[in-house]
Design a protein around this motif. Sequence first.
Motif, short mmCIF file in Angstrom:
data_model
loop_
_atom_site.label_atom_id
_atom_site.label_comp_id
_atom_site.label_asym_id
_atom_site.label_seq_id
_atom_site.Cartn_x
_atom_site.Cartn_y
_atom_site.Cartn_z
N PRO A 291 47.86 42.34 -107.09
CA PRO A 291 47.26 43.65 -106.77
C PRO A 291 46.40 43.58 -105.50
O PRO A 291 46.06 42.50 -105.02
CB PRO A 291 46.37 43.93 -107.99
N VAL A 292 46.06 44.73 -104.98
CA VAL A 292 45.17 44.84 -103.83
C VAL A 292 43.82 44.20 -104.17
O VAL A 292 43.33 44.29 -105.30
CB VAL A 292 45.02 46.33 -103.42
N LYS A 293 43.23 43.52 -103.20
CA LYS A 293 42.01 42.76 -103.49
C LYS A 293 41.27 42.43 -102.20
O LYS A 293 41.89 42.37 -101.13
CB LYS A 293 42.41 41.45 -104.19
N SER A 294 39.99 42.23 -102.29
CA SER A 294 39.19 41.80 -101.13
C SER A 294 37.96 41.10 -101.63
O SER A 294 37.59 41.23 -102.80
CB SER A 294 38.78 43.02 -100.29
N TRP A 295 37.34 40.33 -100.78
CA TRP A 295 36.03 39.79 -101.10
C TRP A 295 35.29 39.44 -99.82
O TRP A 295 35.90 39.22 -98.77
CB TRP A 295 36.09 38.60 -102.05
N ILE A 296 33.99 39.44 -99.95
CA ILE A 296 33.12 39.12 -98.82
C ILE A 296 32.99 37.61 -98.74
O ILE A 296 32.83 36.93 -99.76
CB ILE A 296 31.75 39.82 -99.02
N THR A 297 33.09 37.09 -97.51
CA THR A 297 32.98 35.64 -97.36
C THR A 297 31.66 35.22 -96.72
O THR A 297 31.25 34.08 -96.83
CB THR A 297 34.14 35.12 -96.48
N ARG A 298 31.02 36.16 -96.02
CA ARG A 298 29.68 35.91 -95.52
C ARG A 298 29.00 37.20 -95.15
O ARG A 298 29.71 38.13 -94.79
CB ARG A 298 29.69 34.93 -94.35
N PRO A 299 27.68 37.31 -95.30
CA PRO A 299 26.82 36.25 -95.84
C PRO A 299 26.98 36.13 -97.35
O PRO A 299 27.31 37.12 -98.03
CB PRO A 299 25.41 36.73 -95.49
N THR A 300 26.77 34.94 -97.85
CA THR A 300 26.71 34.71 -99.29
C THR A 300 25.56 33.73 -99.53
O THR A 300 24.93 33.28 -98.58
CB THR A 300 28.00 34.07 -99.84
N SER A 370 32.87 44.75 -101.66
CA SER A 370 33.94 45.27 -100.81
C SER A 370 35.05 45.81 -101.70
O SER A 370 35.25 45.36 -102.83
CB SER A 370 34.50 44.18 -99.89
N LYS A 371 35.75 46.81 -101.20
CA LYS A 371 36.76 47.52 -101.98
C LYS A 371 37.91 47.86 -101.04
O LYS A 371 37.74 48.64 -100.11
CB LYS A 371 36.11 48.80 -102.54
N ALA A 372 39.07 47.25 -101.26
CA ALA A 372 40.21 47.44 -100.37
C ALA A 372 41.18 48.44 -100.95
O ALA A 372 41.25 48.65 -102.16
CB ALA A 372 40.92 46.11 -100.14
N GLU A 381 36.76 49.10 -110.08
CA GLU A 381 35.41 48.52 -110.20
C GLU A 381 35.42 47.32 -111.15
O GLU A 381 34.81 46.30 -110.87
CB GLU A 381 34.44 49.59 -110.74
N LEU A 382 36.12 47.48 -112.26
CA LEU A 382 36.03 46.47 -113.33
C LEU A 382 37.31 45.64 -113.45
O LEU A 382 38.40 46.11 -113.13
CB LEU A 382 35.74 47.16 -114.65
N ARG A 383 37.15 44.45 -113.98
CA ARG A 383 38.31 43.59 -114.23
C ARG A 383 39.13 44.16 -115.38
O ARG A 383 38.61 44.88 -116.24
CB ARG A 383 37.85 42.18 -114.57
N ASN A 393 41.01 41.71 -109.94
CA ASN A 393 40.74 42.31 -108.63
C ASN A 393 39.63 43.36 -108.69
O ASN A 393 39.49 44.16 -107.78
CB ASN A 393 42.03 42.92 -108.02
N GLY A 394 38.83 43.32 -109.75
CA GLY A 394 37.70 44.26 -109.85
C GLY A 394 36.64 43.93 -108.80
O GLY A 394 36.26 42.77 -108.64
#
Lengths: 405, 405
Positions: A291-300, A370-372, A381-383, A393-394
């Motif tokens: 499924p469509v997905k994203s995540w922030i890699t920095r800053p963390t 982040s939300k792609a 929003e939720l898993r 991909n929540g």
Amino acid sequence: MKKSKVRVNSSRRNFLTGSASVAGLAATAAIVPITFATANHKDGSKGLPNFINWKNRDALIIHSDKGIETHRSAIGESIVTPNANVYIRNNMPTMTDAQIGNRKNWKISVSGVKNPKTFTLAQLQKLGHTTIATILQCSGNGRGFFAHKVRGSQWKTGAAACVLWTGVPVKAVVDACGGISSGAVFMTSSGVDHAPTGLDPKKAMVERSVPKKAYKDAILAWEMNGDPLPNSHGGPLRTITPGYFGINNVKHVGKLAFTETESDVKYMKSSYRISPIGKKGSQYPTCWEMPVKSWITRPTDETGTVKAGKVQIVGVAMGGTKKARSVKVSVDGGNSWKKAKFIGPDLGKFAWRQFALETTLSAGTYTLSSKASNGSNTQPELRMENRRGYAHNGWKDHSVKISVV
Amino acid sequence: MKKSKVRVNSSRRNFLTGSASVAGLAATAAIVPITFATANHKDGSKGLPNFINWKNRDALIIHSDKGIETHRSAIGESIVTPNANVYIRNNMPTMTDAQIGNRKNWKISVSGVKNPKTFTLAQLQKLGHTTIATILQCSGNGRGFFAHKVRGSQWKTGAAACVLWTGVPVKAVVDACGGISSGAVFMTSSGVDHAPTGLDPKKAMVERSVPKKAYKDAILAWEMNGDPLPNSHGGPLRTITPGYFGINNVKHVGKLAFTETESDVKYMKSSYRISPIGKKGSQYPTCWEMPVKSWITRPTDETGTVKAGKVQIVGVAMGGTKKARSVKVSVDGGNSWKKAKFIGPDLGKFAWRQFALETTLSAGTYTLSSKASNGSNTQPELRMENRRGYAHNGWKDHSVKISVV
């Protein structure tokens, strides 16, 4: 072709393992633990297993000898994940050079076609080649965010990588065999890495069926980011099924078949089924399209102190089997969103895009999300709760908390 | 950011060298030869110099301690050149970790702008980043094909690579400095790798001016194919000037200036000038924009026996500062041509494209040639004769002879 052996093999012995994934089958095989590099990591934690001693230990989190994750902060500034940083998830022990023999003579049989044939790698390489960028992602990536106790590596974001693969299009192989037999519904790839274990193929063979249509994008790959495909990533030959979860990208592939039914081995029939918590069985959907997905890699929390002022929030976004079209970023846990910009080259619909949002943050704590979207679907929003923690991909769980000073 | 040190530095001592490029300046500096790895290559030839002992020896041809070429056959099947296979051409000894110190504190001054400033690498990284694919190519790539005796490494095709660079757009740096001063004509980058040598900066500093317009595409890069920029490739910070010859991609960059005149150091004023054989001087054009070019990477005499039947002829094509638009391939030394297909992803106009032509060859000898076009220009048949063997893009010399059995 002159290439270093360093990236291809361990040139060290690679033993069978007694870890969870094959423990139940151990009775028939000589199980010897994988050896770890003698030197522990500088922080005192375990060194790399010897079969991947060429990997970048600093970029990796070791869950087990066959489950090794890429740090969230080791992905995201560039677009392609260097081989030394790519996660490891093996069901079987990686085949050794001795088990593989001359790579050019590696064989793969092709059936379920008009004229079934067996090709050596050298013969495949005469059918033409291409390069594609795809996301390699374990079905269980994000499992570490589930609240119930889930068996398996507790991956957060790092059982994923963006890789340039080079190999022959399956379409060219099919053409060389006169086309697909009528009645075929699935493309089924079979690994042979179970063979040296002596275990029952029905229980140990990684054989995966995907819908036949996937063959149009698939390749049989022998290079990974320009290096010969390392044994630990399925060398010398691996099926790459763009847009599908990692398990469908079968390593050490020895058989490609167009079949009327799905494979009945354990890794198809019972493993990798997305079932409700407390339930299991082959009636539940298998891990196929991502499924469509994203995540922030920095800053963390991994990337050090964030100072008040202008902050670049960056990450990666994938569309699954469709192109990623847009990404929104929130700094307040999802109450408000701003559209981020895609940056860097577009490597095609199966690759991820880098994204960035410049914002100004004053001192305080923030939850970055982040939300792609791929045009058709947006990250929920939720898993989706499920027994084995697959296909997460929540966006909420993938958020990161940072302190700005 | 957790990344391996292996790719960044040598962690070994990197001495000054007495080789040709600085021999004339040696009087003021302590010259100690670069050490080579103790182990020779398996074919008996020299091992890698210690400062790049992480490179892939099998992929490389060692001309000297600062001129190391990629084998023709080690490029071409995938699109991005792995760092371990990328050629080395240094004018100064690679800076050591000790000379560089904390990478985040690396400094670069920016002048010729409304508000001149000095940035640390950490500060640059807050201005935003992007990733671009460019061809890194030595001005002298192809020098080995010239008929007159030319001083310098006898490169054939392998002083070239396609690399994904990550860094801050120069445009973002300029914006942070209030814009370029009026009257500026050039963007001038200055390396500081001469500094540890104690040599006269006018003679030893790599300082290059390019037309101001180049700033729009340029970046200051800190990553190379997803790894921290290795010292041997100019880490921690390097100017990347897409479409321009390698020398303009200044390593270890410590100063960026928008200037009214070209730099007057040796590496701008007298070196890298394209002059007729027997003549030299700053009145001749310098090595700036790269011309359209292509070459076949397989089959070649390096890739083993070619059997009669279907043969895939593959290679790489670059458009220079414009996109490569088409490639033609000949198997008869240029008497007849067929259009090849581009394969793999398009990484942007500054990257190369992979191309392939499937043809049928019976037993015999063949001369394989390729000829690229960027829409405006097509590769000429013959080289442009010049004193130092720069900018060679003639297709004839780049042809390969093969025997088909």
